[in-house]
Design a protein around this motif. Structure first.
Motif, mmCIF file in Angstrom:
data_model
loop_
_atom_site.group_PDB
_atom_site.id
_atom_site.type_symbol
_atom_site.label_atom_id
_atom_site.label_comp_id
_atom_site.label_asym_id
_atom_site.label_seq_id
_atom_site.Cartn_x
_atom_site.Cartn_y
_atom_site.Cartn_z
ATOM 1 N N ALA A 1 -11.601 3.343 100.770
ATOM 2 C CA ALA A 1 -13.049 3.142 100.898
ATOM 3 C C ALA A 1 -13.393 1.656 101.021
ATOM 4 O O ALA A 1 -14.170 1.249 101.895
ATOM 5 N N VAL A 2 -12.804 0.829 100.138
ATOM 6 C CA VAL A 2 -13.096 -0.611 100.150
ATOM 7 C C VAL A 2 -12.610 -1.242 101.457
ATOM 8 O O VAL A 2 -13.316 -2.060 102.078
ATOM 9 N N ALA A 3 -11.398 -0.857 101.890
ATOM 10 C CA ALA A 3 -10.869 -1.408 103.138
ATOM 11 C C ALA A 3 -11.734 -1.006 104.321
ATOM 12 O O ALA A 3 -11.962 -1.804 105.242
ATOM 13 N N THR A 4 -12.249 0.214 104.301
ATOM 14 C CA THR A 4 -13.110 0.684 105.390
ATOM 15 C C THR A 4 -14.405 -0.121 105.440
ATOM 16 O O THR A 4 -14.876 -0.502 106.522
ATOM 17 N N VAL A 5 -14.993 -0.385 104.278
ATOM 18 C CA VAL A 5 -16.222 -1.183 104.224
ATOM 19 C C VAL A 5 -15.962 -2.596 104.761
ATOM 20 O O VAL A 5 -16.753 -3.139 105.548
ATOM 21 N N ALA A 6 -14.834 -3.182 104.340
ATOM 22 C CA ALA A 6 -14.501 -4.533 104.801
ATOM 23 C C ALA A 6 -14.263 -4.547 106.309
ATOM 24 O O ALA A 6 -14.736 -5.451 107.013
ATOM 25 N N VAL A 7 -13.544 -3.547 106.808
ATOM 26 C CA VAL A 7 -13.287 -3.465 108.245
ATOM 27 C C VAL A 7 -14.602 -3.280 109.010
ATOM 28 O O VAL A 7 -14.802 -3.852 110.087
ATOM 29 N N ALA A 8 -15.497 -2.472 108.455
ATOM 30 C CA ALA A 8 -16.792 -2.244 109.106
ATOM 31 C C ALA A 8 -17.569 -3.551 109.229
ATOM 32 O O ALA A 8 -18.169 -3.837 110.276
ATOM 33 N N TYR A 9 -17.550 -4.356 108.166
ATOM 34 C CA TYR A 9 -18.258 -5.646 108.196
ATOM 35 C C TYR A 9 -17.666 -6.564 109.260
ATOM 36 O O TYR A 9 -18.391 -7.155 110.079
ATOM 37 N N VAL A 10 -16.337 -6.684 109.251
ATOM 38 C CA VAL A 10 -15.673 -7.562 110.213
ATOM 39 C C VAL A 10 -15.887 -7.043 111.635
ATOM 40 O O VAL A 10 -16.136 -7.810 112.572
ATOM 41 N N SER A 11 -15.814 -5.726 111.810
ATOM 42 C CA SER A 11 -15.951 -5.134 113.136
ATOM 43 C C SER A 11 -17.339 -5.355 113.705
ATOM 44 O O SER A 11 -17.503 -5.566 114.920
ATOM 45 N N GLU A 12 -18.352 -5.294 112.837
ATOM 46 C CA GLU A 12 -19.726 -5.489 113.300
ATOM 47 C C GLU A 12 -19.890 -6.888 113.897
ATOM 48 O O GLU A 12 -20.558 -7.066 114.915
ATOM 49 N N HIS A 13 -19.242 -7.884 113.298
ATOM 50 C CA HIS A 13 -19.300 -9.240 113.840
ATOM 51 C C HIS A 13 -18.384 -9.380 115.060
ATOM 52 O O HIS A 13 -18.672 -10.176 115.966
ATOM 53 N N LEU A 14 -17.305 -8.604 115.075
ATOM 54 C CA LEU A 14 -16.400 -8.634 116.228
ATOM 55 C C LEU A 14 -17.126 -8.206 117.502
ATOM 56 O O LEU A 14 -16.887 -8.758 118.580
ATOM 57 N N VAL A 15 -18.020 -7.230 117.384
ATOM 58 C CA VAL A 15 -18.760 -6.729 118.547
ATOM 59 C C VAL A 15 -19.497 -7.867 119.256
ATOM 60 O O VAL A 15 -19.551 -7.911 120.494
ATOM 61 N N HIS A 16 -20.043 -8.792 118.487
ATOM 62 C CA HIS A 16 -20.849 -9.864 119.068
ATOM 63 C C HIS A 16 -20.007 -10.919 119.787
ATOM 64 O O HIS A 16 -20.565 -11.807 120.446
ATOM 65 N N THR A 17 -18.679 -10.840 119.661
ATOM 66 C CA THR A 17 -17.821 -11.800 120.358
ATOM 67 C C THR A 17 -17.361 -11.293 121.721
ATOM 68 O O THR A 17 -16.801 -12.060 122.505
ATOM 69 N N PHE A 18 -17.597 -10.014 121.998
ATOM 70 C CA PHE A 18 -17.016 -9.404 123.192
ATOM 71 C C PHE A 18 -17.491 -10.063 124.489
ATOM 72 O O PHE A 18 -16.710 -10.295 125.411
ATOM 73 N N GLU A 19 -18.784 -10.345 124.565
ATOM 74 C CA GLU A 19 -19.335 -10.867 125.824
ATOM 75 C C GLU A 19 -18.706 -12.208 126.188
ATOM 76 O O GLU A 19 -18.250 -12.403 127.320
ATOM 77 N N GLU A 20 -18.668 -13.134 125.215
ATOM 78 C CA GLU A 20 -18.099 -14.456 125.512
ATOM 79 C C GLU A 20 -16.594 -14.377 125.747
ATOM 80 O O GLU A 20 -16.051 -15.056 126.629
ATOM 81 N N VAL A 21 -15.898 -13.540 124.955
ATOM 82 C CA VAL A 21 -14.460 -13.373 125.139
ATOM 83 C C VAL A 21 -14.171 -12.797 126.516
ATOM 84 O O VAL A 21 -13.228 -13.197 127.209
ATOM 85 N N GLY A 22 -15.009 -11.829 126.940
ATOM 86 C CA GLY A 22 -14.832 -11.234 128.254
ATOM 87 C C GLY A 22 -14.986 -12.258 129.372
ATOM 88 O O GLY A 22 -14.197 -12.283 130.324
ATOM 89 N N HIS A 23 -15.989 -13.120 129.256
ATOM 90 C CA HIS A 23 -16.194 -14.165 130.261
ATOM 91 C C HIS A 23 -15.035 -15.157 130.255
ATOM 92 O O HIS A 23 -14.591 -15.625 131.305
ATOM 93 N N THR A 24 -14.543 -15.484 129.072
ATOM 94 C CA THR A 24 -13.466 -16.482 128.956
ATOM 95 C C THR A 24 -12.172 -15.992 129.585
ATOM 96 O O THR A 24 -11.489 -16.723 130.313
ATOM 97 N N PHE A 25 -11.813 -14.733 129.307
ATOM 98 C CA PHE A 25 -10.540 -14.197 129.786
ATOM 99 C C PHE A 25 -10.669 -13.365 131.063
ATOM 100 O O PHE A 25 -9.684 -12.843 131.570
ATOM 101 N N GLY A 26 -11.902 -13.219 131.555
ATOM 102 C CA GLY A 26 -12.092 -12.438 132.771
ATOM 103 C C GLY A 26 -11.979 -10.949 132.556
ATOM 104 O O GLY A 26 -11.580 -10.214 133.478
ATOM 105 N N TRP A 27 -12.332 -10.468 131.360
ATOM 106 C CA TRP A 27 -12.252 -9.038 131.055
ATOM 107 C C TRP A 27 -13.600 -8.385 131.339
ATOM 108 O O TRP A 27 -14.656 -8.914 130.990
ATOM 109 N N SER A 28 -13.578 -7.199 131.933
ATOM 110 C CA SER A 28 -14.803 -6.444 132.167
ATOM 111 C C SER A 28 -15.202 -5.701 130.891
ATOM 112 O O SER A 28 -14.392 -5.551 129.961
ATOM 113 N N GLU A 29 -16.456 -5.232 130.839
ATOM 114 C CA GLU A 29 -16.901 -4.435 129.695
ATOM 115 C C GLU A 29 -16.066 -3.170 129.561
ATOM 116 O O GLU A 29 -15.773 -2.709 128.461
ATOM 117 N N LEU A 30 -15.670 -2.598 130.715
ATOM 118 C CA LEU A 30 -14.848 -1.385 130.705
ATOM 119 C C LEU A 30 -13.511 -1.651 130.041
ATOM 120 O O LEU A 30 -13.061 -0.890 129.178
#
Length: 351
Positions: free
Chosen positions: A211-240
């Motif tokens: 349960a605790v690990a899931t909560v921690a992963v959820a917190y980190v993952s929520e912030h990870l989502v906000h990095t996708f756009e810039e990471v995609g532009h940097t490495f040339g990755w599409s949203e797909l």
């Protein structure tokens, strides 16, 4: 030694994730920190799952691992839906299906097969899961896509809602079938091989760690989502590509780690239950639930995938069924699944 490394990674990674998100550190750096932290946290989820599997059996242990692991995927997807990233959510669901069937199962079969020439698992569970995979992925996912060609958006969404409700009900009925009415009826002789083992953690501690690990992963993952756009532009990755490969691998890191560890210890009933059970939970519960949750947001999500996504999922299902229906596996079958995953990864990257 490995457990100490993961413990140190968690003790460093979680505070860095919190501080970095508050201090707005460089996005690429935080992307790496978030991913490594999730992988480290997943190791604790894997150890907790193994402890639970020893005390509760492979079915419930695998189910708990899939549920807690998919909770991360569900949370990431809800944040993405709130941000209007419907295509990313559908792509991540596709990535979860092919990732679990090809990558997780493939690595499990391959690594376990390097140590054991033949590994057996419950053939009755494999055949039962095969029918559900065909229903969930081939029938319930293709019908909305085909019918949507003759429907407007409103009717397509209505059809998706109806199918979603049916799939959730059938998934709950499948759990009731396996865990209540037919529990032990189709038991494999190897399923009791773990009963003499002592779990690393008692049931209460294992559930707490999960349960605790899931909560921690959820917190980190929520912030990870906000990095996708810039990471995609940097490495040339599409949203797909980000949705199908990156989100799916990181979001399902717990299942990856747990299934591989179980296969290495020749506990294939648990490994297969994690890989295939997680796929069924994604297809029959998480995806339909996200369709219903999306009704709360401005952009509703119909259960309509692109043809490349459908083709990838359908071929993954057929390949997994062909290789697993005999109740045995080896390293070459694992390598075959991994090869299929790499081929699809290249295809989605080029798209």
């Amino acid at each position: 030694m490995v457990n100490k490394i993961f413990l140190i990674s968690v003790l460093i990674g979680v505070p860095l994730s919190v501080i970095g998100s508050i201090m707005h550190w460089p996005t690429i750096l935080m992307f790496i920190v978030y991913c490594l932290t999730i992988v480290a946290l997943s190791s604790f989820m894997g150890r907790a799952t193994e402890s639970l599997a020893i005390t509760t059996g492979p079915r419930i242990g695998g189910l708990l691992n899939a549920t807690f692991g998919n909770a991360v995927e569900l949370i990431i997807s809800i944040f993405a839906l709130q941000a209007g990233l419907v295509e990313v959510v559908l792509a991540s669901l596709t990535g979860s299906v092919i990732g679990n069937l090809l990558l997780v199962a493939g690595l499990s079969f391959f690594i376990g097969g390097l140590k054991y020439k033949r590994q057996k698992f419950n053939v009755f569970d494999a055949r039962h899961n095969s029918g559900l995979l065909i229903f969930a992925v081939i029938l319930a996912f293709i019908i909305p896509e085909v019918f949507s060609l003759e429907m407007n958006d409103h009717k397509t969404l209505t059809l998706s809602i109806g199918i979603s409700i049916i799939m959730i009900v059938l998934y709950l009925a499948a759990l009731f079938f396996k865990l209540v009415t037919h529990r032990g009826v189709y038991q494999h002789s190897n399923e009791n091989s773990h009963e003499h083992e002592e779990p690393e953690w008692k049931k209460g501690k294992a559930i707490t760690v999960l349960a605790v690990a899931t909560v921690a992963v959820a917190y980190v993952s929520e912030h990870l989502v906000h990095t996708f756009e810039e990471v995609g532009h940097t490495f040339g990755w599409s949203e797909l590509f980000i949705g199908i490969i990156v989100v799916a691998i990181v979001g399902n890191a717990a299942e990856h780690a747990s299934a591989i560890v179980m296969a290495y210890k020749n506990k294939m009933d648990i490994a297969v239950e994690i890989a295939v059970g997680s796929t069924l939970q994604i297809a029959m519960f998480v995806a339909p639930l996200l369709v219903l949750v999306s009704l709360l947001f401005p952009d509703a999500m119909p259960l309509v995938f692109t043809w490349p996504e459908l083709t990838a999922m359908v071929t993954s299902v057929f390949l997994m069924i062909m290789l697993s229906n005999d109740g045995e596996t080896n390293w070459f079958e694992g390598l075959t699944l991994l090869a299929a995953y790499v081929i699809m990864g290249i295809g989605f990257y080029l798209l």
